[in-house]
Write a protein that holds these residues in place. Sequence first.
Motif, mmCIF file in Angstrom:
data_model
loop_
_atom_site.group_PDB
_atom_site.id
_atom_site.type_symbol
_atom_site.label_atom_id
_atom_site.label_comp_id
_atom_site.label_asym_id
_atom_site.label_seq_id
_atom_site.Cartn_x
_atom_site.Cartn_y
_atom_site.Cartn_z
ATOM 1 N N PRO A 110 12.682 6.958 -6.249
ATOM 2 C CA PRO A 110 13.927 6.240 -6.543
ATOM 3 C C PRO A 110 15.079 6.782 -5.699
ATOM 4 O O PRO A 110 15.288 7.989 -5.627
ATOM 5 C CB PRO A 110 14.140 6.514 -8.034
ATOM 6 N N GLY A 111 15.785 5.883 -5.030
ATOM 7 C CA GLY A 111 16.856 6.278 -4.134
ATOM 8 C C GLY A 111 16.380 6.654 -2.745
ATOM 9 O O GLY A 111 17.193 6.908 -1.851
ATOM 10 N N GLY A 112 15.045 6.684 -2.541
ATOM 11 C CA GLY A 112 14.480 7.035 -1.244
ATOM 12 C C GLY A 112 14.414 5.852 -0.296
ATOM 13 O O GLY A 112 14.756 4.718 -0.651
ATOM 14 N N ARG A 113 13.925 6.111 0.920
ATOM 15 C CA ARG A 113 13.923 5.086 1.970
ATOM 16 C C ARG A 113 12.526 4.821 2.511
ATOM 17 O O ARG A 113 11.714 5.733 2.621
ATOM 18 C CB ARG A 113 14.804 5.524 3.148
ATOM 19 N N MET A 114 12.295 3.581 2.847
ATOM 20 C CA MET A 114 11.127 3.204 3.624
ATOM 21 C C MET A 114 11.595 2.907 5.040
ATOM 22 O O MET A 114 12.558 2.161 5.241
ATOM 23 C CB MET A 114 10.460 1.955 3.043
ATOM 24 N N LEU A 115 10.930 3.504 6.038
ATOM 25 C CA LEU A 115 11.270 3.306 7.443
ATOM 26 C C LEU A 115 10.009 2.863 8.178
ATOM 27 O O LEU A 115 9.078 3.653 8.358
ATOM 28 C CB LEU A 115 11.802 4.599 8.068
ATOM 29 N N ALA A 116 9.968 1.606 8.581
ATOM 30 C CA ALA A 116 8.794 1.058 9.264
ATOM 31 C C ALA A 116 9.170 0.691 10.690
ATOM 32 O O ALA A 116 9.992 -0.211 10.911
ATOM 33 C CB ALA A 116 8.271 -0.171 8.517
ATOM 34 N N ILE A 117 8.594 1.398 11.666
ATOM 35 C CA ILE A 117 8.852 1.101 13.077
ATOM 36 C C ILE A 117 8.026 -0.124 13.463
ATOM 37 O O ILE A 117 6.803 -0.122 13.338
ATOM 38 C CB ILE A 117 8.501 2.304 13.966
ATOM 39 N N LYS A 118 8.706 -1.156 13.947
ATOM 40 C CA LYS A 118 8.064 -2.439 14.217
ATOM 41 C C LYS A 118 8.380 -2.930 15.628
ATOM 42 O O LYS A 118 9.231 -2.387 16.325
ATOM 43 C CB LYS A 118 8.527 -3.476 13.191
ATOM 44 N N GLY A 119 7.689 -4.004 16.019
ATOM 45 C CA GLY A 119 7.905 -4.609 17.331
ATOM 46 C C GLY A 119 8.797 -5.833 17.244
ATOM 47 O O GLY A 119 9.629 -5.951 16.331
ATOM 48 N N ILE A 135 0.801 -1.226 0.000
ATOM 49 C CA ILE A 135 0.000 0.000 0.000
ATOM 50 C C ILE A 135 0.835 1.279 0.000
ATOM 51 O O ILE A 135 0.321 2.341 -0.362
ATOM 52 C CB ILE A 135 -0.978 0.037 1.196
ATOM 53 N N SER A 136 2.105 1.188 0.380
ATOM 54 C CA SER A 136 2.888 2.430 0.470
ATOM 55 C C SER A 136 4.254 2.367 -0.208
ATOM 56 O O SER A 136 4.925 3.398 -0.320
ATOM 57 C CB SER A 136 3.080 2.837 1.936
ATOM 58 N N GLY A 137 4.662 1.201 -0.666
ATOM 59 C CA GLY A 137 5.967 1.089 -1.306
ATOM 60 C C GLY A 137 6.103 1.969 -2.528
ATOM 61 O O GLY A 137 7.184 2.494 -2.826
ATOM 62 N N LYS A 138 4.984 2.172 -3.248
ATOM 63 C CA LYS A 138 5.011 2.987 -4.468
ATOM 64 C C LYS A 138 5.254 4.465 -4.186
ATOM 65 O O LYS A 138 5.597 5.231 -5.098
ATOM 66 C CB LYS A 138 3.703 2.824 -5.240
ATOM 67 N N LEU A 139 5.087 4.876 -2.926
ATOM 68 C CA LEU A 139 5.281 6.286 -2.578
ATOM 69 C C LEU A 139 6.753 6.664 -2.457
ATOM 70 O O LEU A 139 7.094 7.847 -2.453
ATOM 71 C CB LEU A 139 4.580 6.599 -1.251
ATOM 72 N N VAL A 140 7.628 5.676 -2.330
ATOM 73 C CA VAL A 140 9.056 5.945 -2.135
ATOM 74 C C VAL A 140 9.694 6.324 -3.472
ATOM 75 O O VAL A 140 9.602 5.578 -4.456
ATOM 76 C CB VAL A 140 9.778 4.724 -1.539
#
Length: 217
Positions: free
Chosen positions: A163-172, A156-161
């Motif tokens: 090119p060369g950008g980062r995905m940061l997902a805070i997880k448990g 649902i959100s990977g397409k928003l990044v």
Amino acid sequence: MSAAGDFELALPGENVKEFFGSSFTVMTRYAQMLADQGELRGLLGPRELPRLWPRHVLNCAAAEKFLPLGRNVTVADVGSGAGLPGIVLAIMRPDLQFYLIEPLARRSKWLEEVKNELGLENVEVLRSRSQDLPPNQKFSAVTSRAVANLKKLVRISGKLVAPGGRMLAIKGERAPLELTEAREELAAAKLESAHIEEVPSLMDDSITRIIMATKRP
């Protein structure tokens, strides 16, 4: 149920104040807003109030050092809700432009109120689902916390990044398992070098786990 303003939030120690530096005063105001209104507005459970600083504010702040550097950096926070981590990171990084993506009207209204109360000129609230944004709208970084498991989150959100950008997902604690199970989705979204960063808390023995990946140029 607590009445608004009943809970007087204790300030953290000097080490936390030093960590936040010049942003500590505004961060304290935001934390008190959450303490005053978070339960009443369905943003936080009553048991979260006494541990608001370590479990929520510092947990989100751990992602700040992984945000991209440079000019014209834009950050999208998917499913912002109470503003965790989007508001926390925007307070810490006034040099970056933040877009808080939240589909629910009552939560979007809260985010607008926080933005105005704290004078956050680097924040824009987008009442939308991330998958409904224009296909050409890309961001230098995309953050999230407690939105969905990683497989769904990437879809649902990977397409928003950008090119060369980062995905940061805070997880448990399930971060390693989620990362393993989402390898196919990460590859399809062109998100590479996915790994987990661990950041110890400044207030207790907890650890913040951040799944980070970079979009292939």
